[in-house]
Scaffold this motif. Structure first.
Motif, PDB file in Angstrom:
ATOM      1  N   GLY A 104       0.792  -1.226   0.000  1.00  0.00           N
ATOM      2  CA  GLY A 104       0.000   0.000   0.000  1.00  0.00           C
ATOM      3  C   GLY A 104       0.824   1.275   0.000  1.00  0.00           C
ATOM      4  O   GLY A 104       0.491   2.248  -0.677  1.00  0.00           O
ATOM      5  N   LYS A 105       1.941   1.305   0.744  1.00  0.00           N
ATOM      6  CA  LYS A 105       2.716   2.532   0.864  1.00  0.00           C
ATOM      7  C   LYS A 105       3.454   2.898  -0.418  1.00  0.00           C
ATOM      8  O   LYS A 105       3.925   4.031  -0.569  1.00  0.00           O
ATOM      9  CB  LYS A 105       3.689   2.414   2.029  1.00  0.00           C
ATOM     10  CG  LYS A 105       2.991   2.396   3.382  1.00  0.00           C
ATOM     11  CD  LYS A 105       3.958   2.481   4.534  1.00  0.00           C
ATOM     12  CE  LYS A 105       3.214   2.544   5.859  1.00  0.00           C
ATOM     13  NZ  LYS A 105       4.122   2.657   7.021  1.00  0.00           N
ATOM     14  N   ALA A 106       3.562   1.963  -1.346  1.00  0.00           N
ATOM     15  CA  ALA A 106       4.238   2.266  -2.611  1.00  0.00           C
ATOM     16  C   ALA A 106       3.410   3.191  -3.486  1.00  0.00           C
ATOM     17  O   ALA A 106       3.940   3.811  -4.414  1.00  0.00           O
ATOM     18  CB  ALA A 106       4.551   0.976  -3.368  1.00  0.00           C
ATOM     19  N   GLY A 107       2.123   3.277  -3.209  1.00  0.00           N
ATOM     20  CA  GLY A 107       1.266   4.134  -4.036  1.00  0.00           C
ATOM     21  C   GLY A 107       1.047   5.523  -3.474  1.00  0.00           C
ATOM     22  O   GLY A 107       0.361   6.343  -4.099  1.00  0.00           O
ATOM     23  N   VAL A 108       1.653   5.822  -2.321  1.00  0.00           N
ATOM     24  CA  VAL A 108       1.432   7.117  -1.685  1.00  0.00           C
ATOM     25  C   VAL A 108       2.013   8.239  -2.540  1.00  0.00           C
ATOM     26  O   VAL A 108       3.177   8.202  -2.933  1.00  0.00           O
ATOM     27  CB  VAL A 108       2.062   7.142  -0.274  1.00  0.00           C
ATOM     28  CG1 VAL A 108       1.946   8.540   0.336  1.00  0.00           C
ATOM     29  CG2 VAL A 108       1.398   6.108   0.616  1.00  0.00           C
ATOM     30  N   GLY A 109       1.182   9.227  -2.841  1.00  0.00           N
ATOM     31  CA  GLY A 109       1.640  10.400  -3.578  1.00  0.00           C
ATOM     32  C   GLY A 109       1.582  10.267  -5.077  1.00  0.00           C
ATOM     33  O   GLY A 109       1.866  11.234  -5.797  1.00  0.00           O
ATOM     34  N   LEU A 110       1.214   9.099  -5.591  1.00  0.00           N
ATOM     35  CA  LEU A 110       1.130   8.910  -7.040  1.00  0.00           C
ATOM     36  C   LEU A 110      -0.319   9.035  -7.493  1.00  0.00           C
ATOM     37  O   LEU A 110      -1.172   8.260  -7.068  1.00  0.00           O
ATOM     38  CB  LEU A 110       1.658   7.531  -7.455  1.00  0.00           C
ATOM     39  CG  LEU A 110       3.159   7.474  -7.756  1.00  0.00           C
ATOM     40  CD1 LEU A 110       3.933   7.230  -6.471  1.00  0.00           C
ATOM     41  CD2 LEU A 110       3.460   6.381  -8.770  1.00  0.00           C
ATOM     42  N   ASN A 111      -0.579   9.977  -8.344  1.00  0.00           N
ATOM     43  CA  ASN A 111      -1.899  10.096  -8.951  1.00  0.00           C
ATOM     44  C   ASN A 111      -1.911   9.285 -10.238  1.00  0.00           C
ATOM     45  O   ASN A 111      -2.144   9.802 -11.331  1.00  0.00           O
ATOM     46  CB  ASN A 111      -2.218  11.563  -9.233  1.00  0.00           C
ATOM     47  CG  ASN A 111      -3.636  11.757  -9.751  1.00  0.00           C
ATOM     48  OD1 ASN A 111      -4.523  10.978  -9.417  1.00  0.00           O
ATOM     49  ND2 ASN A 111      -3.830  12.767 -10.576  1.00  0.00           N
ATOM     50  N   MET A 112      -1.606   7.982 -10.071  1.00  0.00           N
ATOM     51  CA  MET A 112      -1.395   7.123 -11.223  1.00  0.00           C
ATOM     52  C   MET A 112      -1.605   5.680 -10.779  1.00  0.00           C
ATOM     53  O   MET A 112      -1.245   5.307  -9.674  1.00  0.00           O
ATOM     54  CB  MET A 112       0.043   7.298 -11.731  1.00  0.00           C
ATOM     55  CG  MET A 112       0.318   6.708 -13.090  1.00  0.00           C
ATOM     56  SD  MET A 112      -0.332   7.712 -14.442  1.00  0.00           S
ATOM     57  CE  MET A 112       0.624   9.211 -14.247  1.00  0.00           C
ATOM     58  N   MET A 129       9.095   7.769  -7.460  1.00  0.00           N
ATOM     59  CA  MET A 129       8.156   7.654  -8.572  1.00  0.00           C
ATOM     60  C   MET A 129       7.120   8.774  -8.585  1.00  0.00           C
ATOM     61  O   MET A 129       6.657   9.192  -9.653  1.00  0.00           O
ATOM     62  CB  MET A 129       7.470   6.291  -8.522  1.00  0.00           C
ATOM     63  CG  MET A 129       8.410   5.118  -8.774  1.00  0.00           C
ATOM     64  SD  MET A 129       9.089   5.083 -10.448  1.00  0.00           S
ATOM     65  CE  MET A 129       7.739   4.261 -11.315  1.00  0.00           C
ATOM     66  N   SER A 130       6.735   9.282  -7.433  1.00  0.00           N
ATOM     67  CA  SER A 130       5.776  10.392  -7.418  1.00  0.00           C
ATOM     68  C   SER A 130       6.388  11.643  -8.032  1.00  0.00           C
ATOM     69  O   SER A 130       5.707  12.409  -8.718  1.00  0.00           O
ATOM     70  CB  SER A 130       5.310  10.663  -5.982  1.00  0.00           C
ATOM     71  OG  SER A 130       6.399  11.025  -5.151  1.00  0.00           O
ATOM     72  N   GLU A 131       7.690  11.852  -7.807  1.00  0.00           N
ATOM     73  CA  GLU A 131       8.374  12.996  -8.421  1.00  0.00           C
ATOM     74  C   GLU A 131       8.476  12.825  -9.930  1.00  0.00           C
ATOM     75  O   GLU A 131       8.258  13.764 -10.700  1.00  0.00           O
ATOM     76  CB  GLU A 131       9.771  13.150  -7.823  1.00  0.00           C
ATOM     77  CG  GLU A 131       9.804  13.811  -6.464  1.00  0.00           C
ATOM     78  CD  GLU A 131       9.467  15.294  -6.531  1.00  0.00           C
ATOM     79  OE1 GLU A 131       9.997  15.989  -7.409  1.00  0.00           O
ATOM     80  OE2 GLU A 131       8.644  15.743  -5.716  1.00  0.00           O
ATOM     81  N   ILE A 132       8.816  11.628 -10.358  1.00  0.00           N
ATOM     82  CA  ILE A 132       8.986  11.370 -11.793  1.00  0.00           C
ATOM     83  C   ILE A 132       7.667  11.511 -12.536  1.00  0.00           C
ATOM     84  O   ILE A 132       7.622  11.990 -13.677  1.00  0.00           O
ATOM     85  CB  ILE A 132       9.606   9.970 -11.996  1.00  0.00           C
ATOM     86  CG1 ILE A 132      11.078   9.992 -11.586  1.00  0.00           C
ATOM     87  CG2 ILE A 132       9.461   9.497 -13.445  1.00  0.00           C
ATOM     88  CD1 ILE A 132      11.758   8.641 -11.598  1.00  0.00           C
ATOM     89  N   HIS A 133       6.559  11.128 -11.899  1.00  0.00           N
ATOM     90  CA  HIS A 133       5.249  11.152 -12.563  1.00  0.00           C
ATOM     91  C   HIS A 133       4.468  12.445 -12.317  1.00  0.00           C
ATOM     92  O   HIS A 133       3.331  12.579 -12.784  1.00  0.00           O
ATOM     93  CB  HIS A 133       4.402   9.964 -12.084  1.00  0.00           C
ATOM     94  CG  HIS A 133       4.848   8.641 -12.627  1.00  0.00           C
ATOM     95  ND1 HIS A 133       5.935   7.961 -12.124  1.00  0.00           N
ATOM     96  CD2 HIS A 133       4.365   7.868 -13.640  1.00  0.00           C
ATOM     97  CE1 HIS A 133       6.094   6.831 -12.783  1.00  0.00           C
ATOM     98  NE2 HIS A 133       5.166   6.747 -13.707  1.00  0.00           N
ATOM     99  N   LYS A 134       5.073  13.380 -11.594  1.00  0.00           N
ATOM    100  CA  LYS A 134       4.334  14.559 -11.141  1.00  0.00           C
ATOM    101  C   LYS A 134       3.655  15.310 -12.281  1.00  0.00           C
ATOM    102  O   LYS A 134       2.518  15.751 -12.147  1.00  0.00           O
ATOM    103  CB  LYS A 134       5.289  15.486 -10.382  1.00  0.00           C
ATOM    104  CG  LYS A 134       4.622  16.701  -9.767  1.00  0.00           C
ATOM    105  CD  LYS A 134       5.521  17.377  -8.748  1.00  0.00           C
ATOM    106  CE  LYS A 134       6.858  17.764  -9.347  1.00  0.00           C
ATOM    107  NZ  LYS A 134       7.701  18.488  -8.359  1.00  0.00           N
ATOM    108  N   ASN A 135       4.309  15.447 -13.407  1.00  0.00           N
ATOM    109  CA  ASN A 135       3.751  16.239 -14.509  1.00  0.00           C
ATOM    110  C   ASN A 135       3.267  15.380 -15.674  1.00  0.00           C
ATOM    111  O   ASN A 135       3.035  15.898 -16.769  1.00  0.00           O
ATOM    112  CB  ASN A 135       4.792  17.239 -15.000  1.00  0.00           C
ATOM    113  CG  ASN A 135       5.169  18.251 -13.930  1.00  0.00           C
ATOM    114  OD1 ASN A 135       4.303  18.747 -13.211  1.00  0.00           O
ATOM    115  ND2 ASN A 135       6.457  18.539 -13.809  1.00  0.00           N
ATOM    116  N   LEU A 136       3.127  14.095 -15.446  1.00  0.00           N
ATOM    117  CA  LEU A 136       2.671  13.206 -16.516  1.00  0.00           C
ATOM    118  C   LEU A 136       1.153  13.049 -16.454  1.00  0.00           C
ATOM    119  O   LEU A 136       0.581  12.915 -15.368  1.00  0.00           O
ATOM    120  CB  LEU A 136       3.333  11.829 -16.384  1.00  0.00           C
ATOM    121  CG  LEU A 136       4.851  11.792 -16.593  1.00  0.00           C
ATOM    122  CD1 LEU A 136       5.383  10.388 -16.331  1.00  0.00           C
ATOM    123  CD2 LEU A 136       5.233  12.254 -17.990  1.00  0.00           C
TER     124      LEU A 136
END
Length: 866
Positions: free
Chosen positions: A635-643, A695-702
């Motif tokens: 579960g914690k791997a998905g924190v902060g990812l809007n993906m 990963m949340s940083e990398i996907h932030k603007n995607l």
């Protein structure tokens, strides 16, 4: 380079024109050479299968007129990112600096000849006596164990042929050595060898070695220092004067003895060299070298290793040739690096808040102690510090020095390296083309170039990440299971192996989907039993793993119980294959390598691909692994990812390795966290936090994307979670088991109604089936599960109410003459004594169904090792 035998050119390349012998006679094979060649061919005919084969081998050798044996030295190579921006340079100064023969001390030349090729100035390119000796040993061994290579042959091997230990290469090497010896002066051949010989720690050639080990020009080397360098080449690691000075000193003594025997030095010179002690400055020079800023990142290190490997496998070069070309050949390397992503990875790896708070440091402490009499002692120690404070470092050093018996007047040259723990590795790639976008091989200061890279070289246990790859992927792909298929979680033994769940209880009938998101061991092992170990193992090989062995064909395989472990890079590529709808792409770090004439030397732009599993299998696995993030162990791997995120956690049973391999619709990434010297630690979510933070940083603007769902061959059906069958009205009333919808292959979809849910009279006090002794107010009608048609067992009955409640008979006083028979009571003349109350006999009650009890478990994994 033209290796064709059909070349008719009799001229050497421009760079070699001035290097040929100035002979008046023709460069042809003399009568003696004809005899030698005949002997060589005759001797190898014993090993081979006939003269015709030998002639074919010789004809396939490179044309001597096309061979350039002079080392390339003076061209800088460039490394570029994915956009063509220069990120690094590789120069010959890093590992090789060319020196003319007149710059190299005579005693260094003689030391190399003494240990490598004593008859160098006497033979004609090959050492006939050495060959005869080697043939005898090779025939006895049944393989090549000794080559009797001369310095001329070594030059050819380093610059023209591969380093493969085969009879074919050996025959070609000897054939060419005869011709090279006829074309080049002995001194020039020796010069080329002294500038290409491998001398450890990334150095090739005596000039680079002189600077690396002694911090001086090769022309300044003493006799003792020269034999130190000459002794390295036969086994650069074993005879390293930095890491293994004792071994190097033993080799130096052998070389000095040979030099006396061969007339190069006197006994007095040998004795003087033994007293010189050349090791006293080596540690100091090495300490200065390691304190320099690291030139290359972990990513560039990995690129260098892959290019050198590909030059050998795809171009037939030796390791020396590949190194020479990369460091001094003026090549251009176009990598897959995304600098923005790499900066995010580096910044997060440097963020201590993302790592366990109980930070430790492994200290590597090496020292060279020079005694008052001039003798030296080399010491090395390793330990663990609780901080990187100067005080703690000094305390460690003093404690070690106290055991080394330092005396007054002794001097010490030391080197200290601190490696923070816990360590980590991270790699991220584009699953659709195999491009590795960024990676990190560790946290903390990087000591030197081409050091140990945990992302590409560390082989650690993969834990439960192997459940998806070894169990469920082959089981779905071969049509044995579906996401909604039921496997019973129960005590289980196969052969001598009894797997255990990380929970303290068994769930009973469980879907494959839940088996994945709850990381259930029993289900994974049962799935492998269905598939077969051989099939499961072959699927793993198809997923790109190169570190497995036949010893891993055990039922602990899906739990990550393997012999050597796997690298984060290969594990990441395997999960990228699932993300890429079942198509595996070999991870690549560069797309092209151009030579200095801008011609394509290596083309990696079209990666190696193959299908591992069907697209529908991959899609079902992705769908199930999304639940790992939504409701399961990750579960914690998905924190902060809007993906959307899919992936699988992996933790070894001893809590020494923590891994998460996961992916989004854009990228696949894998993180490993643990100690370099494996030991357990309790922060079981730090690796997930690190993965999510990067990963949340990398996907932030995607833009947000969804996974493509391919359901070919599958239908979605509602089932009773307890039975896996078509639900009835009673199933809806079961509070413990829900009705769920899941995907089934056509032959797996249920066709029968659930038959295990029944209505029973349940005692609300005990929670078990009521008996006739249970008070009416405690008896309720409830839906329970019946796992078999047999009668209810005694232990399923209410054990609180076990018999009818009856009043106790009052205890009467003992009176004399009591009772008086046939006399009525004085107070109540009509009353007669009350007879004892009789309790009716118990009759067994056989209720229809026991109820199930599913207490909650505990968090944590238990993964047995094979």
């Amino acid at each position: 380079m033209n290796y064709s035998k059909d070349s008719c050119s009799k001229k050497m390349q421009d760079s070699n024109k001035n290097t040929k012998k100035k002979k008046t006679k023709k460069a042809k094979v003399t009568t003696f050479r004809v005899i030698v060649i005949t002997l060589v061919i005759g001797l190898f005919a014993i090993v081979g299968s006939g003269l015709g084969i030998l002639v074919g081998i010789i004809k396939s050798a490179p044309d001597v007129s096309t061979i350039n044996i002079k080392p390339t030295t003076d061209y800088t190579s460039f490394v570029y990112d994915e956009n063509g921006t220069e990120i690094d340079t590789l120069s010959s100064g890093e590992n090789r600096i060319y020196a003319k023969l007149d710059q190299i001390p005579k005693h260094l030349q003689e030391a190399v000849i003494a240990i490598e090729d004593a008859r160098f100035y006497e033979h004609n390119g090959i050492d006939l006596l050495g060959i005869m000796r080697a043939i005898v040993k090779n025939l006895k061994a049944g393989e090549i164990v000794e080559g009797a290579s001369t310095i001329t042959q070594q030059v050819i091997k380093n610059n023209a042929l591969t380093s493969d230990q085969t009879f074919v290469r050996k025959i070609q090497e000897q054939y060419l050595a005869l011709q090279i010896d006829a074309l080049y002066e002995k001194d020039l051949i020796l010069e080329y060898y002294l500038n290409t010989m491998p001398l450890g720690h990334g150095t090739n050639g005596v000039q680079a070695a002189a600077k690396r080990y002694f911090g001086k020009d090769v022309s300044e080397l003493t006799l003792a220092e020269s034999v130190v360098i000459a002794g390295i080449t036969q086994a650069p690691t074993r005879y390293s004067p930095i890491r293994n000075p004792e071994n190097n000193f033993e080799k130096s003594k052998v070389i000095l003895s040979y030099m006396v025997e061969q007339g190069y030095i006197t006994e007095e010179e040998r004795q003087a060299a033994l007293l010189e002690n050349p090791y006293k400055n080596i540690q100091e020079v090495n300490n200065q070298y390691e304190q320099q800023d690291s030139v290359h990142s972990y990513f560039v290190d990995a690129v260098i290793e892959q290019v050198i490997s590909d030059l050998q496998t795809k171009k037939g070069m030796t390791a020396t040739q590949a190194n020479n070309l990369l460091f001094g050949g003026g090549v251009e390397i176009y990598t897959t690096l995304n600098q923005d992503m790499q900066k995010i990875v580096d910044d997060k790896m440097d963020d201590d808040s993302l790592f366990p708070s109980y930070k430790e440091y492994v200290i590597n402490y090496s020292a060279t102690i020079t005694k008052a009499d001039g003798t030296t002692v080399n010491k090395w120690a390793e330990g663990v510090l609780q901080s990187d404070s100067e005080a703690e470092i000094e305390n460690f050093k003093k404690a070690k020095q106290a055991t080394w018996e330092l005396a007054e007047g002794d001097t010490i040259v030391e080197s200290v390296q601190l490696v923070p723990q816990a360590q980590a590795a991270f790699v991220i790639m584009d699953q659709y083309n195999g491009h590795v976008k960024a990676l990190s091989g560790g946290r903390g200061e990087k000591y030197g170039d081409r050091t140990f890279n945990r992302a590409t070289q560390a082989k650690r246990q993969p834990g439960s990440t192997f459940k998806v790859l070894a169990s469920y992927a082959p089981a779905l792909d071969t049509g044995l299971l579906s996401p909604g298929s039921i496997i019973v979680d129960e005590p289980y033994t196969i052969g001598k192996y009894t797997p255990k769940n990380w929970r303290s209880y068994f769930k009973g009938p469980t879907t494959v989907r839940e088996g994945i998101w709850d990381s259930m061991n029993i289900l994974a092992v049962k799935a492998v039993e269905m598939v077969g170990i051989e099939t499961a193992y072959n699927y793993l090989l198809n997923f790109g793993f190169t570190t497995l062995s036949d010893q891993d064909k055990v039922y602990a395989l899906p739990l990550g119980g393997i012999t050597d472990g796997v690298t984060p890079l290969e594990l990441n590529a395997a999960y990228a294959a699932i993300a890429n709808q079942g198509s595996y792409t070999k991870p690549i770090l560069y797309t092209q390598v151009l030579d200095r004439d801008k011609q394509v030397l290596l083309d990696n732009s079209v990666p190696e691909t193959h299908t591992v599993i069907k697209a529908s299998t991959a899609s079902m696995l992705t769908d199930m692994m999304e639940d790992v993030i939504k409701i399961g162990t990750g579960g914690k791997a998905g924190v902060g990812l809007n993906m959307p995120v899919a992936g699988k956690t992996g933790t070894t049973s001893d809590n020494k390795d923590f891994i998460f391999a996961g992916y989004t619709p854009y990228y696949t990434a894998t993180v490993w966290m643990g100690y370099d010297r494996p030991q357990p630690f309790t922060n079981k979510s730090a690796h997930l936090n690190l993965w999510a933070s990067i990963m949340s940083e990398i996907h932030k603007n995607l833009p947000k994307k969804e996974f493509e769902l391919i359901t070919t061959g599958y239908t979605k059906t509602s089932i009773c979670a307890a039975s896996g069958k078509i639900p009835t009205e009673l199933c809806k009333l079961d509070p413990e088991h829900k009705i769920v919808s899941d995907y089934f292959q056509k032959n797996h979809a249920p066709t029968e109604e659930c038959d295990i849910h029944v209505q029973e009279q349940v005692c609300t006090v005990s929670g078990k089936i009521a008996t006739e002794f249970c008070p009416e107010e405690t008896v309720k009608t409830r839906v329970v599960t019946r796992t078999s048609s047999s009668q209810v067992k005694p232990e399923d009955l209410c054990d609180v109410h076990t018999q009818a409640l009856v009043p106790e008979e009052p205890e009467l006083p003992e009176l004399e003459g009591w009772p008086w028979p046939d006399e009525p009571s004085q107070e109540n003349p009509e009353e007669t004594p009350t007879p004892p109350i009789e309790t009716p006999e118990e009759t067994p009650v056989t209720p229809e169904t026991p109820s199930t009890d599913n207490p909650d478990g505990e968090n944590g994994f238990f993964i047995p090792q094979s």
